[in-house]
Design a protein around this motif. Sequence first.
Motif, short mmCIF file in Angstrom:
data_model
loop_
_atom_site.label_atom_id
_atom_site.label_comp_id
_atom_site.label_asym_id
_atom_site.label_seq_id
_atom_site.Cartn_x
_atom_site.Cartn_y
_atom_site.Cartn_z
N ILE A 208 0.83 -1.20 0.00
CA ILE A 208 0.00 0.00 0.00
C ILE A 208 0.87 1.26 0.00
O ILE A 208 0.57 2.24 -0.68
N ILE A 209 1.95 1.25 0.76
CA ILE A 209 2.85 2.41 0.79
C ILE A 209 3.46 2.62 -0.60
O ILE A 209 3.53 3.76 -1.10
N LYS A 210 3.89 1.55 -1.26
CA LYS A 210 4.46 1.67 -2.60
C LYS A 210 3.43 2.19 -3.59
O LYS A 210 3.74 2.99 -4.47
N LYS A 211 2.19 1.71 -3.46
CA LYS A 211 1.15 2.16 -4.37
C LYS A 211 0.88 3.65 -4.21
O LYS A 211 0.74 4.38 -5.18
N LYS A 212 0.79 4.10 -2.97
CA LYS A 212 0.51 5.51 -2.73
C LYS A 212 1.67 6.39 -3.21
O LYS A 212 1.45 7.52 -3.66
N CYS A 213 2.88 5.87 -3.11
CA CYS A 213 4.03 6.66 -3.56
C CYS A 213 4.13 6.69 -5.09
O CYS A 213 4.50 7.70 -5.68
N SER A 214 3.80 5.56 -5.75
CA SER A 214 3.90 5.49 -7.21
C SER A 214 2.63 5.89 -7.91
O SER A 214 2.62 6.08 -9.13
N LYS A 215 1.54 6.00 -7.15
CA LYS A 215 0.23 6.35 -7.71
C LYS A 215 -0.15 5.39 -8.83
O LYS A 215 -0.71 5.76 -9.86
N SER A 216 0.17 4.13 -8.62
CA SER A 216 -0.16 3.11 -9.61
C SER A 216 -1.62 2.73 -9.52
O SER A 216 -2.21 2.76 -8.44
N SER A 217 -2.20 2.38 -10.62
CA SER A 217 -3.60 1.96 -10.63
C SER A 217 -3.76 0.46 -10.80
O SER A 217 -4.86 -0.03 -11.01
N SER A 218 -2.66 -0.25 -10.72
CA SER A 218 -2.73 -1.69 -10.94
C SER A 218 -3.22 -2.44 -9.72
O SER A 218 -3.54 -3.61 -9.78
N LEU A 219 -3.25 -1.76 -8.56
CA LEU A 219 -3.70 -2.39 -7.33
C LEU A 219 -4.90 -1.63 -6.79
O LEU A 219 -5.07 -0.44 -7.03
N THR A 220 -5.71 -2.33 -6.05
CA THR A 220 -6.89 -1.71 -5.46
C THR A 220 -6.61 -1.40 -4.00
O THR A 220 -6.45 -2.30 -3.20
N ALA A 221 -6.54 -0.12 -3.67
CA ALA A 221 -6.28 0.27 -2.28
C ALA A 221 -6.94 1.61 -2.02
O ALA A 221 -6.29 2.62 -1.82
N ASP A 222 -8.27 1.65 -2.04
CA ASP A 222 -8.99 2.88 -1.79
C ASP A 222 -9.06 3.14 -0.29
O ASP A 222 -8.48 2.42 0.52
N ARG A 223 -9.80 4.18 0.08
CA ARG A 223 -9.91 4.50 1.50
C ARG A 223 -10.51 3.35 2.28
O ARG A 223 -10.13 3.05 3.40
N HIS A 224 -11.49 2.69 1.67
CA HIS A 224 -12.13 1.56 2.33
C HIS A 224 -11.12 0.47 2.63
O HIS A 224 -11.07 -0.08 3.72
N GLY A 225 -10.27 0.12 1.63
CA GLY A 225 -9.27 -0.91 1.83
C GLY A 225 -8.23 -0.49 2.84
O GLY A 225 -7.75 -1.31 3.62
N THR A 226 -7.86 0.79 2.84
CA THR A 226 -6.85 1.27 3.77
C THR A 226 -7.31 1.15 5.21
O THR A 226 -6.55 0.73 6.09
N HIS A 227 -8.55 1.49 5.47
CA HIS A 227 -9.02 1.40 6.85
C HIS A 227 -9.13 -0.05 7.30
O HIS A 227 -8.94 -0.38 8.47
N ILE A 228 -9.38 -0.96 6.35
CA ILE A 228 -9.39 -2.38 6.69
C ILE A 228 -7.99 -2.85 7.06
O ILE A 228 -7.80 -3.62 8.01
N ILE A 229 -6.98 -2.36 6.33
CA ILE A 229 -5.60 -2.74 6.65
C ILE A 229 -5.21 -2.22 8.03
O ILE A 229 -4.54 -2.90 8.81
N LEU A 230 -5.62 -0.99 8.35
CA LEU A 230 -5.35 -0.45 9.68
C LEU A 230 -5.98 -1.31 10.76
O LEU A 230 -5.37 -1.59 11.80
N PHE A 231 -7.22 -1.74 10.52
CA PHE A 231 -7.89 -2.62 11.48
C PHE A 231 -7.14 -3.93 11.63
O PHE A 231 -6.88 -4.40 12.75
N ARG A 287 -13.69 1.60 12.02
CA ARG A 287 -14.69 1.55 10.97
C ARG A 287 -14.56 2.75 10.04
O ARG A 287 -14.12 3.83 10.46
N ARG A 288 -14.98 2.58 8.80
CA ARG A 288 -14.95 3.67 7.83
C ARG A 288 -15.78 4.85 8.31
O ARG A 288 -15.38 6.01 8.16
N GLU A 289 -16.96 4.57 8.89
CA GLU A 289 -17.84 5.63 9.35
C GLU A 289 -17.20 6.46 10.46
O GLU A 289 -17.46 7.66 10.58
N THR A 290 -16.37 5.82 11.29
CA THR A 290 -15.69 6.55 12.36
C THR A 290 -14.73 7.58 11.78
O THR A 290 -14.69 8.74 12.23
N PHE A 291 -13.95 7.18 10.77
CA PHE A 291 -13.04 8.13 10.13
C PHE A 291 -13.81 9.25 9.43
O PHE A 291 -13.38 10.40 9.42
N THR A 292 -14.96 8.92 8.85
CA THR A 292 -15.77 9.94 8.20
C THR A 292 -16.27 10.97 9.20
O THR A 292 -16.23 12.18 8.95
#
Length: 335
Positions: A208-231, A287-292
């Motif tokens: 996820i860190i590499k994706k955010k740094c390279s801004k690649s679209s080959s992987l799926t890591a939206d806000r929803h996925g990021t909060h799941i990884i944090l959990f 939860r996503r709603e908590t961050f929102t």
Amino acid sequence: MDNDSSSFSIETAESPSIVPPVLLCILGVAGNAIAVAVVCCAVKSDQWQPFYRFVCGLALTDGLGVMLAVPFAIHRYATDFEYTYSQTVCDYMAVVQMFTIIASAMIVCTMSLERFMAIVFPYVYKSIQKGNRSLVMLVCVWALSAFLSSGHLMAGRHSRLFYPDSWCFVNFVSDNSTDFVFSFLYALTGLFLLITTFVTNAILVVVIIKKKCSKSSSLTADRHGTHIILFLFSVVLLFSICILPILMNMLQHLIGIHESSPSFELLGIEMATANSVIDPWVYIIFRRETFTLIRRAYYTCTCTRMPVYSSEAKQSTDCTQPMNRENGDLDKEEA
């Protein structure tokens, strides 16, 4: 019960406090019940993602494990340790406690592997027919956990009481070969799950860190996925801290490099039970709603502190645009 069921007497030491088991029971049952309710209310029944089913399964496993075992310990504490377990009750408590620990570990590991496939191999993950796959996996996890927890009973052995005779487990301090095999199998399985889960989540964080740094679209890591990884990362960290002591204690006994330490063994089972209490609260927080809600509160406070000379139109645009983007992102995720 067998004469070797418990080799320690609470009369030789200061009686432990009743407060820890009472708190574990109340917080464990309440927290997991809230987590199940939140998952069921937040996700439509026909759009459940596998991850949320695993969260629900984890909360049910932890909540039922605490509710079915801890009250017996509370009763023993409340009677000033005059109430003693029969061998049947001890075997029952051992199965429930062992099942809760190992099943929770398997579910967390399964959740990590599911996220690993979804983010690292998104096309393969989407090509797999989902259906009721997550439910089948949960049933398999529970079945395997039940075998690991009751195998020593099916082999004709009994569980052992541990200090202060308030909790039971497979007899990992016995010289019997059957007890040794099932204890070693249980401990090694737990350690393998711990290592697998930790390595998988470490790889996910790097990806996820590499994706955010390279801004690649080959992987799926939206806000929803990021909060799941944090959990997941939080659960793995807590799981390692809470479960590792009892697993290491078992392995040290089995390979003969550690003498019995009643207080440390009691601490180990209390920490393992505490893991079942903390898990649901971690999900509620991440939860996503908590961050929102946090972001919306931040934008609201920022807008109220804007200078008076700012134009009304610009202020309205600056304050509403981030929230509109959030609402749009949430709508896309729910679509």
